[in-house]
Design a protein around this motif. Structure first.
Motif, PDB file in Angstrom:
ATOM      1  N   ARG A 240      80.442  49.010  18.301  1.00  0.00           N
ATOM      2  CA  ARG A 240      80.499  49.789  19.620  1.00  0.00           C
ATOM      3  C   ARG A 240      81.567  49.679  20.120  1.00  0.00           C
ATOM      4  NH1 ARG A 240      75.937  51.675  21.734  1.00  0.00           N
ATOM      5  NH2 ARG A 240      73.848  51.111  20.967  1.00  0.00           N
ATOM      6  N   ASP A 241      82.383  48.508  20.164  1.00  0.00           N
ATOM      7  CA  ASP A 241      83.690  48.425  20.609  1.00  0.00           C
ATOM      8  C   ASP A 241      84.674  49.474  19.885  1.00  0.00           C
ATOM      9  OD1 ASP A 241      82.898  46.675  22.414  1.00  0.00           O
ATOM     10  OD2 ASP A 241      83.594  45.008  21.325  1.00  0.00           O
ATOM     11  N   GLY A 245      82.351  52.444  22.561  1.00  0.00           N
ATOM     12  CA  GLY A 245      81.623  51.957  23.287  1.00  0.00           C
ATOM     13  C   GLY A 245      79.905  52.701  23.031  1.00  0.00           C
ATOM     14  N   HIS A 246      80.022  53.683  22.139  1.00  0.00           N
ATOM     15  CA  HIS A 246      78.735  54.297  22.053  1.00  0.00           C
ATOM     16  C   HIS A 246      78.076  54.030  20.796  1.00  0.00           C
ATOM     17  CE1 HIS A 246      80.831  57.337  24.937  1.00  0.00           C
ATOM     18  NE2 HIS A 246      81.939  57.257  24.235  1.00  0.00           N
ATOM     19  N   GLY A 247      78.411  53.464  19.803  1.00  0.00           N
ATOM     20  CA  GLY A 247      78.001  53.517  18.514  1.00  0.00           C
ATOM     21  C   GLY A 247      78.212  54.491  17.614  1.00  0.00           C
ATOM     22  N   ALA A 248      78.179  54.155  16.170  1.00  0.00           N
ATOM     23  CA  ALA A 248      78.683  55.160  15.287  1.00  0.00           C
ATOM     24  C   ALA A 248      77.456  56.246  14.887  1.00  0.00           C
ATOM     25  CB  ALA A 248      78.740  54.283  13.930  1.00  0.00           C
ATOM     26  N   ASP A 249      78.177  57.401  14.529  1.00  0.00           N
ATOM     27  CA  ASP A 249      77.297  58.733  14.369  1.00  0.00           C
ATOM     28  C   ASP A 249      76.485  58.452  13.227  1.00  0.00           C
ATOM     29  OD1 ASP A 249      78.828  60.497  16.025  1.00  0.00           O
ATOM     30  OD2 ASP A 249      80.386  60.411  14.593  1.00  0.00           O
ATOM     31  N   VAL A 250      76.888  57.797  12.104  1.00  0.00           N
ATOM     32  CA  VAL A 250      76.191  57.397  11.037  1.00  0.00           C
ATOM     33  C   VAL A 250      76.116  55.891  10.448  1.00  0.00           C
ATOM     34  CG1 VAL A 250      75.324  57.747   8.425  1.00  0.00           C
ATOM     35  CG2 VAL A 250      76.299  59.732  10.192  1.00  0.00           C
ATOM     36  N   ALA A 264      71.824  48.011  12.140  1.00  0.00           N
ATOM     37  CA  ALA A 264      71.877  49.296  11.890  1.00  0.00           C
ATOM     38  C   ALA A 264      71.488  50.346  13.067  1.00  0.00           C
ATOM     39  CB  ALA A 264      71.630  49.782  10.629  1.00  0.00           C
ATOM     40  N   PHE A 265      70.180  49.946  13.337  1.00  0.00           N
ATOM     41  CA  PHE A 265      69.574  50.838  14.568  1.00  0.00           C
ATOM     42  C   PHE A 265      70.275  50.759  15.706  1.00  0.00           C
ATOM     43  CE2 PHE A 265      66.484  51.147  17.662  1.00  0.00           C
ATOM     44  CZ  PHE A 265      65.764  52.253  17.580  1.00  0.00           C
ATOM     45  N   GLN A 266      70.672  49.546  16.166  1.00  0.00           N
ATOM     46  CA  GLN A 266      71.184  49.298  17.575  1.00  0.00           C
ATOM     47  C   GLN A 266      72.896  49.628  17.504  1.00  0.00           C
ATOM     48  OE1 GLN A 266      69.604  48.315  19.952  1.00  0.00           O
ATOM     49  NE2 GLN A 266      67.635  47.674  19.030  1.00  0.00           N
ATOM     50  N   ALA A 267      73.373  49.812  16.352  1.00  0.00           N
ATOM     51  CA  ALA A 267      75.048  50.384  16.209  1.00  0.00           C
ATOM     52  C   ALA A 267      75.184  51.579  16.184  1.00  0.00           C
ATOM     53  CB  ALA A 267      75.587  49.412  14.992  1.00  0.00           C
ATOM     54  N   ARG A 268      73.937  52.339  16.045  1.00  0.00           N
ATOM     55  CA  ARG A 268      74.324  53.786  15.960  1.00  0.00           C
ATOM     56  C   ARG A 268      74.303  54.493  17.618  1.00  0.00           C
ATOM     57  NH1 ARG A 268      69.001  57.556  15.467  1.00  0.00           N
ATOM     58  NH2 ARG A 268      67.307  56.126  16.785  1.00  0.00           N
ATOM     59  N   ASP A 269      74.909  55.764  17.469  1.00  0.00           N
ATOM     60  CA  ASP A 269      75.054  56.335  18.846  1.00  0.00           C
ATOM     61  C   ASP A 269      73.880  56.876  19.115  1.00  0.00           C
ATOM     62  OD1 ASP A 269      76.177  57.539  21.024  1.00  0.00           O
ATOM     63  OD2 ASP A 269      77.583  58.886  20.102  1.00  0.00           O
ATOM     64  N   LEU A 270      73.774  57.520  20.466  1.00  0.00           N
ATOM     65  CA  LEU A 270      72.497  58.372  20.830  1.00  0.00           C
ATOM     66  C   LEU A 270      72.450  59.449  19.758  1.00  0.00           C
ATOM     67  CD1 LEU A 270      72.735  58.251  24.565  1.00  0.00           C
ATOM     68  CD2 LEU A 270      70.944  57.084  22.978  1.00  0.00           C
ATOM     69  N   ALA A 271      71.248  59.909  19.118  1.00  0.00           N
ATOM     70  CA  ALA A 271      71.104  60.911  18.389  1.00  0.00           C
ATOM     71  C   ALA A 271      71.943  60.705  16.954  1.00  0.00           C
ATOM     72  CB  ALA A 271      71.534  62.258  18.774  1.00  0.00           C
ATOM     73  N   GLY A 272      72.297  59.452  16.799  1.00  0.00           N
ATOM     74  CA  GLY A 272      72.954  59.221  15.375  1.00  0.00           C
ATOM     75  C   GLY A 272      71.839  59.027  14.290  1.00  0.00           C
ATOM     76  N   GLY A 297      66.710  58.766  19.848  1.00  0.00           N
ATOM     77  CA  GLY A 297      66.640  60.039  19.204  1.00  0.00           C
ATOM     78  C   GLY A 297      67.335  59.935  17.710  1.00  0.00           C
ATOM     79  N   GLY A 298      67.636  61.067  17.074  1.00  0.00           N
ATOM     80  CA  GLY A 298      68.370  60.989  16.125  1.00  0.00           C
ATOM     81  C   GLY A 298      67.498  60.823  14.801  1.00  0.00           C
ATOM     82  N   SER A 299      67.925  60.170  13.836  1.00  0.00           N
ATOM     83  CA  SER A 299      67.140  60.056  12.554  1.00  0.00           C
ATOM     84  C   SER A 299      67.262  58.774  11.965  1.00  0.00           C
ATOM     85  CB  SER A 299      67.646  60.955  11.359  1.00  0.00           C
ATOM     86  OG  SER A 299      67.627  62.367  11.844  1.00  0.00           O
ATOM     87  N   LEU A 300      66.163  58.377  11.345  1.00  0.00           N
ATOM     88  CA  LEU A 300      65.983  57.076  10.493  1.00  0.00           C
ATOM     89  C   LEU A 300      65.699  57.508   9.145  1.00  0.00           C
ATOM     90  CD1 LEU A 300      64.001  54.823  13.068  1.00  0.00           C
ATOM     91  CD2 LEU A 300      66.470  54.990  12.776  1.00  0.00           C
ATOM     92  N   LYS A 301      66.504  57.487   8.349  1.00  0.00           N
ATOM     93  CA  LYS A 301      66.209  57.805   6.729  1.00  0.00           C
ATOM     94  C   LYS A 301      66.383  56.888   5.952  1.00  0.00           C
ATOM     95  CE  LYS A 301      68.222  62.696   7.814  1.00  0.00           C
ATOM     96  NZ  LYS A 301      69.292  63.358   7.317  1.00  0.00           N
ATOM     97  N   SER A 302      65.851  57.133   4.694  1.00  0.00           N
ATOM     98  CA  SER A 302      66.086  56.541   3.613  1.00  0.00           C
ATOM     99  C   SER A 302      66.679  57.213   2.530  1.00  0.00           C
ATOM    100  CB  SER A 302      64.685  55.620   2.988  1.00  0.00           C
ATOM    101  OG  SER A 302      63.648  56.729   2.435  1.00  0.00           O
ATOM    102  N   SER A 303      67.346  56.413   1.698  1.00  0.00           N
ATOM    103  CA  SER A 303      68.361  57.314   0.621  1.00  0.00           C
ATOM    104  C   SER A 303      67.883  56.618  -0.954  1.00  0.00           C
ATOM    105  CB  SER A 303      69.729  57.231   0.744  1.00  0.00           C
ATOM    106  OG  SER A 303      70.453  57.978  -0.270  1.00  0.00           O
ATOM    107  N   TRP A 304      67.347  57.362  -1.642  1.00  0.00           N
ATOM    108  CA  TRP A 304      66.803  57.030  -2.874  1.00  0.00           C
ATOM    109  C   TRP A 304      67.690  57.572  -3.899  1.00  0.00           C
ATOM    110  CZ3 TRP A 304      62.392  57.836  -6.762  1.00  0.00           C
ATOM    111  CH2 TRP A 304      62.081  56.648  -7.368  1.00  0.00           C
ATOM    112  N   TYR A 305      68.605  56.790  -4.718  1.00  0.00           N
ATOM    113  CA  TYR A 305      69.510  57.414  -5.636  1.00  0.00           C
ATOM    114  C   TYR A 305      70.426  58.399  -4.770  1.00  0.00           C
ATOM    115  CZ  TYR A 305      70.952  58.328 -10.478  1.00  0.00           C
ATOM    116  OH  TYR A 305      71.343  58.498 -11.625  1.00  0.00           O
ATOM    117  N   GLY A 306      70.600  57.940  -3.820  1.00  0.00           N
ATOM    118  CA  GLY A 306      71.737  58.925  -2.851  1.00  0.00           C
ATOM    119  C   GLY A 306      71.287  60.430  -2.758  1.00  0.00           C
TER     120      GLY A 306
END
Length: 360
Positions: A240-241, A245-250, A264-272, A297-306
């Motif tokens: 966030r720092d 102060g917002h969090g990362a986009d991804v 990871a969930f807490q470190a993302r930006d709104l709608a991240g 908001g935003g998205s929670l995704k899993s990535s299998w083999y990218g």
């Protein structure tokens, strides 16, 4: 049929051994590939430890490149002499995902029909349907993806698993783009590839998080703009720092534990976007405030083999490598002989390498 050498895991937790294996001639839709290089991946260690299944004996190895030696009837996509990267997601082209134009989600991926065996006829279970810690292996022809033969096999083969998983988590699943901020939690082979993928995609702030200063140093070499040692610093506050102060986009979780996912969930930006690419333990459970899931908001995704499509992604990434725009060679920490796999497992556990690669 042919008799060649292969690395066998005979029992849970037992040291691997190099033994003679029998490779049948390719049947319909199959190919025999002369393996030139194969990376030592954590997945192979999981097989050896019984963490994936109990269908011993296993023929280990899956992150490989080589030359097609022969093909069975009906094979048109590759032929003898082609330089290929092997993949464990041979898409069917017929399932509902493929027919909807989303073949990277294929629900009916396939492997060779015939089985490789030990000399006494014992059937082998090839790791991820490949089994490439061997002089040669039998695979489904769809598991072979042609790439530019100018690429070194020890580099090209890494796209077969870990490097593609990390790159794809950033580019395909996370949709990282120009000007984005990204945090990557866990900077082993997959996480480091996510860092490299984020840089290649144009992210301007890339925060690498790990407990090991050696891995953080490598992540900086691959494009991280900032590093955070989670052993001494709260990674959520640090991310966030570093992002106003917002969090990362991804935020990409390349570890796969409940603790790192919550970070990871807490470190993302709104709608991240949160991308889970680290493989969780079967008994892992997650607890998140549902109000926060809704409110952020935003998205929670899993990535299998990218979320990769090998026929699309492998040739493109190899071209970028050959143009000097994608430093895939940085992932090759050492090259080893076929009988060096057991020692490479120990080196990997100690965190001394990104990838040991068997060269044949």
């Amino acid at each position: 049929m042919q008799h060649v050498r292969g690395v066998i895991a005979r029992a849970e937790g037992a040291p691997v051994s190099v033994e003679t294996i029998v490779i049948p001639d390719p049947g319909p839709g199959e190919a025999v590939v002369k393996v030139q290089a194969c990376g030592v991946c954590h997945t192979d260690l999981h097989y050896r430890q019984g963490g994936i299944g109990d269908e011993f004996p296993y023929l280990l190895g899956h992150e490989a490149a080589g030359i097609v030696e022969s093909v069975g009837s009906g094979v048109t996509e590759v032929g003898p002499g082609d330089f290929v990267v092997l993949n464990w997601r041979a898409v069917c082209g017929r399932c509902r995902a493929c027919l909807r134009g989303r073949p990277w989600y294929c629900f009916d991926t396939h492997n060779a029909t015939q089985r490789m065996t030990l000399e006494d006829g014992t059937e082998l279970s090839p790791a991820l349907g490949i089994g490439a810690f061997a002089d040669k292996t039998l695979v489904a022809a769809g598991q072979c993806t042609r790439v530019d033969p100018a690429a070194e096999p020890e580099v090209a083969g890494l796209l077969g698993c870990g490097v593609m998983a990390g790159l794809g988590a950033a580019v395909n699943t996370g949709g990282v783009g120009r000007g984005d901020s990204v945090a990557v939690i866990g900077c082993g082979g997959v996480g480091s590839a996510a860092v490299l993928g984020s840089r290649t995609a144009g992210a301007t702030t890339i925060v690498a998080v790990d407990l090991d200063e050696r891995k953080l140093a490598k992540a900086r070499e691959l494009g991280a703009t900032h590093t955070v040692n989670a052993a001494t610093t709260d990674p959520v506050a640090a991310v966030r720092d570093l992002t106003g102060g917002h969090g990362a986009d991804v935020v990409i979780d390349a570890v796969g534990t409940p603790a790192t996912y919550e970070q990871a969930f807490q470190a993302r930006d709104l709608a991240g976007t949160v991308v889970l690419v680290g493989v969780p333990a079967p008994d892992a459970r997650l607890s998140l405030p549902l109000a926060d899931v809704f409110g952020r908001g935003g998205s929670l995704k899993s990535s299998w083999y990218g979320d990769c499509l090998p026929s699309r992604d492998f040739p493109m990434l190899i071209d970028l490598y050959l143009q000097g725009r994608l430093d895939l060679g940085a992932f090759v920490s050492e090259t080893i002989p076929l009988d060096g796999v057991e020692e490479a497992f120990a080196t990997m556990r100690d965190g001394d390498v990104l990838r040991s690669v068997v060269v044949l």
